[in-house]
Motif scaffolding. Sequence first.
Motif, PDB file in Angstrom:
ATOM      1  N   GLN A 124      90.906  46.818  20.491  1.00  0.00           N
ATOM      2  CA  GLN A 124      90.112  46.627  19.703  1.00  0.00           C
ATOM      3  C   GLN A 124      88.795  47.041  20.517  1.00  0.00           C
ATOM      4  N   PHE A 125      89.037  46.745  22.488  1.00  0.00           N
ATOM      5  CA  PHE A 125      87.991  47.363  22.947  1.00  0.00           C
ATOM      6  C   PHE A 125      87.867  49.668  22.824  1.00  0.00           C
ATOM      7  N   THR A 126      89.489  49.772  22.826  1.00  0.00           N
ATOM      8  CA  THR A 126      89.160  51.161  22.371  1.00  0.00           C
ATOM      9  C   THR A 126      87.789  51.431  21.802  1.00  0.00           C
ATOM     10  N   ALA A 127      88.317  51.143  20.200  1.00  0.00           N
ATOM     11  CA  ALA A 127      87.818  51.295  18.937  1.00  0.00           C
ATOM     12  C   ALA A 127      86.486  51.183  19.221  1.00  0.00           C
ATOM     13  N   ASN A 128      86.509  50.196  19.964  1.00  0.00           N
ATOM     14  CA  ASN A 128      84.478  50.090  19.962  1.00  0.00           C
ATOM     15  C   ASN A 128      83.787  51.109  20.543  1.00  0.00           C
ATOM     16  N   THR A 129      84.069  51.605  21.621  1.00  0.00           N
ATOM     17  CA  THR A 129      84.414  52.682  22.747  1.00  0.00           C
ATOM     18  C   THR A 129      84.480  54.204  22.179  1.00  0.00           C
ATOM     19  N   ALA A 130      85.026  54.080  21.167  1.00  0.00           N
ATOM     20  CA  ALA A 130      85.341  55.447  19.833  1.00  0.00           C
ATOM     21  C   ALA A 130      84.404  55.606  19.247  1.00  0.00           C
ATOM     22  N   ILE A 131      83.386  54.206  18.779  1.00  0.00           N
ATOM     23  CA  ILE A 131      82.507  53.959  17.713  1.00  0.00           C
ATOM     24  C   ILE A 131      81.526  54.740  18.399  1.00  0.00           C
ATOM     25  N   LEU A 132      80.750  53.961  20.156  1.00  0.00           N
ATOM     26  CA  LEU A 132      79.646  54.053  20.721  1.00  0.00           C
ATOM     27  C   LEU A 132      80.135  55.424  20.607  1.00  0.00           C
ATOM     28  N   GLY A 133      80.639  56.154  20.982  1.00  0.00           N
ATOM     29  CA  GLY A 133      80.338  57.159  21.694  1.00  0.00           C
ATOM     30  C   GLY A 133      80.626  58.246  20.965  1.00  0.00           C
ATOM     31  N   THR A 134      81.299  58.117  19.734  1.00  0.00           N
ATOM     32  CA  THR A 134      81.037  59.299  18.571  1.00  0.00           C
ATOM     33  C   THR A 134      79.506  59.393  17.509  1.00  0.00           C
ATOM     34  N   LEU A 135      79.049  57.331  17.570  1.00  0.00           N
ATOM     35  CA  LEU A 135      77.703  58.070  16.786  1.00  0.00           C
ATOM     36  C   LEU A 135      76.718  58.043  17.494  1.00  0.00           C
ATOM     37  N   GLY A 136      77.185  58.367  18.854  1.00  0.00           N
ATOM     38  CA  GLY A 136      76.107  58.874  20.444  1.00  0.00           C
ATOM     39  C   GLY A 136      76.084  60.467  19.993  1.00  0.00           C
ATOM     40  N   ALA A 137      77.894  61.210  19.961  1.00  0.00           N
ATOM     41  CA  ALA A 137      77.335  62.193  19.214  1.00  0.00           C
ATOM     42  C   ALA A 137      77.391  63.055  18.059  1.00  0.00           C
ATOM     43  N   LEU A 138      77.693  61.735  17.515  1.00  0.00           N
ATOM     44  CA  LEU A 138      76.348  62.602  16.123  1.00  0.00           C
ATOM     45  C   LEU A 138      74.709  62.447  15.946  1.00  0.00           C
ATOM     46  N   ALA A 139      74.077  61.444  16.919  1.00  0.00           N
ATOM     47  CA  ALA A 139      72.859  61.155  17.667  1.00  0.00           C
ATOM     48  C   ALA A 139      72.331  62.697  17.729  1.00  0.00           C
ATOM     49  N   SER A 140      73.394  63.132  18.932  1.00  0.00           N
ATOM     50  CA  SER A 140      72.924  64.702  19.292  1.00  0.00           C
ATOM     51  C   SER A 140      73.060  65.371  18.933  1.00  0.00           C
ATOM     52  N   GLU A 141      74.087  65.907  17.975  1.00  0.00           N
ATOM     53  CA  GLU A 141      74.217  67.368  17.015  1.00  0.00           C
ATOM     54  C   GLU A 141      73.273  66.537  15.863  1.00  0.00           C
TER      55      GLU A 141
END
Length: 316
Positions: free
Chosen positions: A220-237
């Motif tokens: 659960q912790f790792t999945a939530n971190t993946a969500i935050l990192g990927t959404l941040g990457a998507l916003a910057s892209e």
Amino acid sequence: MNIPQPTLGLLGVFVILALHLCAVYTGLGAFSLAWLSETVGAAKKKVFLKKLSQQMSALGILFLAYTLVSAGGSFAVMQAQYPELIRPWLDNPMIAAPMAAALAWLVLFGLLYAFTWRSAKKSPGLHRSLGLLTVLGVPAVLGVSLCMKLALYSELPENVQTMELEPMLRAGLSHPMLAPLTVHSVLLALGCGAGFGLLFLLTRRNKDDFGRDYYNYAAQFTANTAILGTLGALASEAWVASQMLPSLMLETGPTLLGLLAAGGGAAALLATISWAVVARSENPLRRKPAMLLAALLLLMAVAGFSAVNASIFLPL
């Protein structure tokens, strides 16, 4: 821009490139996830997060070794297939010094961080400091790499063979795309470290028998971190893509870059939905299909993002 006809060869190139980039990003992002887990675990007094940190630092070492080996292999391939792109580095080896220094920093502190877990019990603060120093190496490696590529390949100045290190650094640092590309890469690395780290947890379950409760919590912790990192990457892209218009999309119809940007963004969003299923589940270990699907979607997102960003250096 004409969209090339899809072929098995073209598909193979995209898959191989995306796999390579995901492996590199995973190695860098795993250290960030490891330090984040240890720091949050110390603050909340969660033993589970310390165990997760130990496993993720091992994942970081594994893919860091791959990164070092692949760097040499990539250099050899570039020299054989695209000598005009590798020539500036051969003519002036000093321009590789900042990258070598950043990579040496990451390797040194990454090794110290990953192999000092036994002493971490006596000096937890010191060990977290080693982790922080390792994490600082992630934007250093990615930022320096992008800086030198922007200086070398964005405009390919005629005197590139004789350019000294200092003016090249100034040219790269002053490039308007350096900051957003670096932020994007750092966040994407965190997303890959967590997203593929979920699969790594599955492979370690029988070898590191920490109990079912641990692996549910860690997933659960790792999945939530993946969500935050990927959404941040998507916003910057999205910001990067907005700066590249109208080259991404023309009035006459979609371009190859436009389709790649849209496809990468859609894949990233779908990956976060799959991770959300894992993170919100009462029994995340039963959501293996969602973990695998998210990893495949992340691979597609990296392929799309990287192809679009590469056009800044080498217009498609």
